[in-house]
Design a protein around this motif. Structure first.
Motif, mmCIF file in Angstrom:
data_model
loop_
_atom_site.group_PDB
_atom_site.id
_atom_site.type_symbol
_atom_site.label_atom_id
_atom_site.label_comp_id
_atom_site.label_asym_id
_atom_site.label_seq_id
_atom_site.Cartn_x
_atom_site.Cartn_y
_atom_site.Cartn_z
ATOM 1 N N ARG A 65 0.844 -1.198 0.000
ATOM 2 C CA ARG A 65 0.000 0.000 0.000
ATOM 3 C C ARG A 65 0.879 1.247 0.000
ATOM 4 O O ARG A 65 1.671 1.450 0.916
ATOM 5 C CB ARG A 65 -0.907 -0.004 1.227
ATOM 6 N N LEU A 66 0.706 2.068 -1.027
ATOM 7 C CA LEU A 66 1.529 3.261 -1.192
ATOM 8 C C LEU A 66 0.666 4.512 -1.171
ATOM 9 O O LEU A 66 -0.205 4.707 -2.019
ATOM 10 C CB LEU A 66 2.293 3.197 -2.525
ATOM 11 N N GLY A 67 0.897 5.366 -0.168
ATOM 12 C CA GLY A 67 0.225 6.654 -0.128
ATOM 13 C C GLY A 67 0.984 7.675 -0.965
ATOM 14 O O GLY A 67 2.193 7.558 -1.160
ATOM 15 N N TYR A 68 0.272 8.688 -1.455
ATOM 16 C CA TYR A 68 0.938 9.765 -2.193
ATOM 17 C C TYR A 68 0.107 11.038 -2.073
ATOM 18 O O TYR A 68 -1.121 10.990 -1.980
ATOM 19 C CB TYR A 68 1.148 9.390 -3.664
ATOM 20 N N ILE B 240 -3.003 5.050 -2.554
ATOM 21 C CA ILE B 240 -3.899 5.770 -1.656
ATOM 22 C C ILE B 240 -3.532 7.251 -1.710
ATOM 23 O O ILE B 240 -2.477 7.650 -1.200
ATOM 24 C CB ILE B 240 -3.770 5.269 -0.202
ATOM 25 N N GLN B 241 -4.390 8.079 -2.330
ATOM 26 C CA GLN B 241 -4.117 9.514 -2.317
ATOM 27 C C GLN B 241 -4.533 10.092 -0.973
ATOM 28 O O GLN B 241 -5.608 9.771 -0.453
ATOM 29 C CB GLN B 241 -4.844 10.233 -3.445
ATOM 30 N N VAL B 242 -3.679 10.933 -0.417
ATOM 31 C CA VAL B 242 -3.907 11.448 0.933
ATOM 32 C C VAL B 242 -3.550 12.930 0.962
ATOM 33 O O VAL B 242 -2.605 13.364 0.284
ATOM 34 C CB VAL B 242 -3.039 10.650 1.952
ATOM 35 N N PRO B 243 -4.292 13.762 1.686
ATOM 36 C CA PRO B 243 -3.915 15.168 1.830
ATOM 37 C C PRO B 243 -2.508 15.303 2.406
ATOM 38 O O PRO B 243 -2.087 14.485 3.241
ATOM 39 C CB PRO B 243 -4.975 15.718 2.802
ATOM 40 N N ALA B 244 -1.783 16.315 1.958
ATOM 41 C CA ALA B 244 -0.386 16.469 2.366
ATOM 42 C C ALA B 244 -0.221 16.487 3.882
ATOM 43 O O ALA B 244 0.729 15.904 4.419
ATOM 44 C CB ALA B 244 0.185 17.746 1.750
#
Length: 231
Positions: A6-9, A34-38
Motif C-alpha cells: 500500500r503506497l500513499g501519495y 492511496i491519495q492522501v492530503p499532504a
C-alpha cells in the motif's frame, strides 16, 4: 490471502513510473495507491494505514524513515493578464506589493511567503487557486501543484529565490520489509539484477590488463631492442 503493498501519495506527486516498474518486476503482488492530503501523509504511514508514502518535506520524522527523491521548482500562480506574465521568471522582490495567499497545507518550507499576506489563510491549495482566479491574490506552490490545479484563466512563472519543495519516500522506522526493500530499490533506480545497496554504488574496478607473454613479437614498451651482430 494475496499480499499487497500500500503506497500513499500526496496531490501533485505522480508515482506512475514506479508503479509500472513494480508491475513488471512483481506482477503477482498488487500495489494499492492511496491519495492522501499532504497534512495527513506522515500520519498515514505512522498508523500503518499505508506501507509507505510519497510526501513532501519537511515532516515530523518521529518513528519514520524518509529518503529525499527530488526537488520541485517553485512557481507563482497568477491570472493570465497579470503583470508578472511579462517576464519568463520572477523573484520575491517582484511580489512585494502583491496580496499573497498562504494556504494551511502550504508545501513550501518557509515561515512567511513574500508580499502582503491575505488576512485569512485558505484551508487548502485548491481553495487558494480558486481565490487567485477570483482576483483576490497570488499563490506560490511547487510546479507540480500548479499543473494539477491548472485552469485556462491562470498561468504561472518560476520563482527563482523561493525555497524548493522536496519529495521523499517515507516508511515506518521499525519495519523495513522485503516488499519495502523492493520499492526502495525501484525509486533509487536499481536494476532488477543489481544487489541491494545505495543507488550511488561505484561500478566494480576493471580487472588488470593481461601481462605480455615472453614470446611476444617486438620490444616491450620503454625498452630498446638489442642490435644483432653481423656475421
Amino acid at each position: 490471502m494475496t499480499t499487497s503493498f500500500r503506497l500513499g501519495y500526496v496531490p501533485g506527486v505522480t508515482p506512475t513510473k514506479w508503479v509500472r516498474i513494480w508491475q513488471e518486476r512483481l506482477p503477482r503482488i498488487p500495489l494499492d495507491l492511496i491519495q492522501v492530503p499532504a497534512a495527513e501523509a506522515a500520519a498515514l504511514v505512522r498508523t500503518r494505514g499505508a506501507d509507505a508514502a510519497l510526501l513532501r518535506l519537511p515532516i515530523d520524522r518521529t518513528g519514520l524513515h524518509a529518503i529525499p527523491l527530488y526537488a520541485e521548482t517553485p512557481v507563482v500562480v497568477v491570472p493570465k493578464d497579470h503583470l508578472v506574465t511579462a517576464a519568463d521568471e520572477v523573484t520575491t522582490e517582484d511580489l512585494v506589493d502583491e496580496i499573497m495567499l498562504h494556504p494551511l497545507d502550504d508545501a513550501l518550507d518557509w515561515q512567511r511567503p513574500p508580499g502582503l499576506l491575505a488576512d485569512d489563510r485558505p484551508a487548502t491549495t485548491a481553495d487558494a487557486i480558486e481565490l487567485v482566479a477570483a482576483g483576490v491574490g497570488v499563490l506560490v506552490v511547487p510546479q507540480s501543484l500548479a499543473r494539477l490545479y491548472h485552469r485556462k484563466d491562470l498561468t504561472y512563472r518560476p520563482l527563482l529565490d523561493a525555497p524548493e519543495s522536496s519529495v521523499a519516500l517515507s516508511w515506518p522506522e521499525d519495519e523495513t520489509t522485503e516488499l519495502m526493500e523492493q520499492f526502495i530499490g525501484i525509486v533509487r533506480g536499481r536494476t532488477v539484477n543489481s544487489t541491494r545497496g545505495p543507488a550511488t554504488d561505484k561500478p566494480p574496478a576493471k580487472p588488470p590488463a593481461k601481462a605480455r607473454s615472453r614470446g611476444s613479437a617486438g620490444p616491450q614498451p620503454g625498452k630498446r631492442a638489442k642490435p644483432r651482430r653481423r656475421s
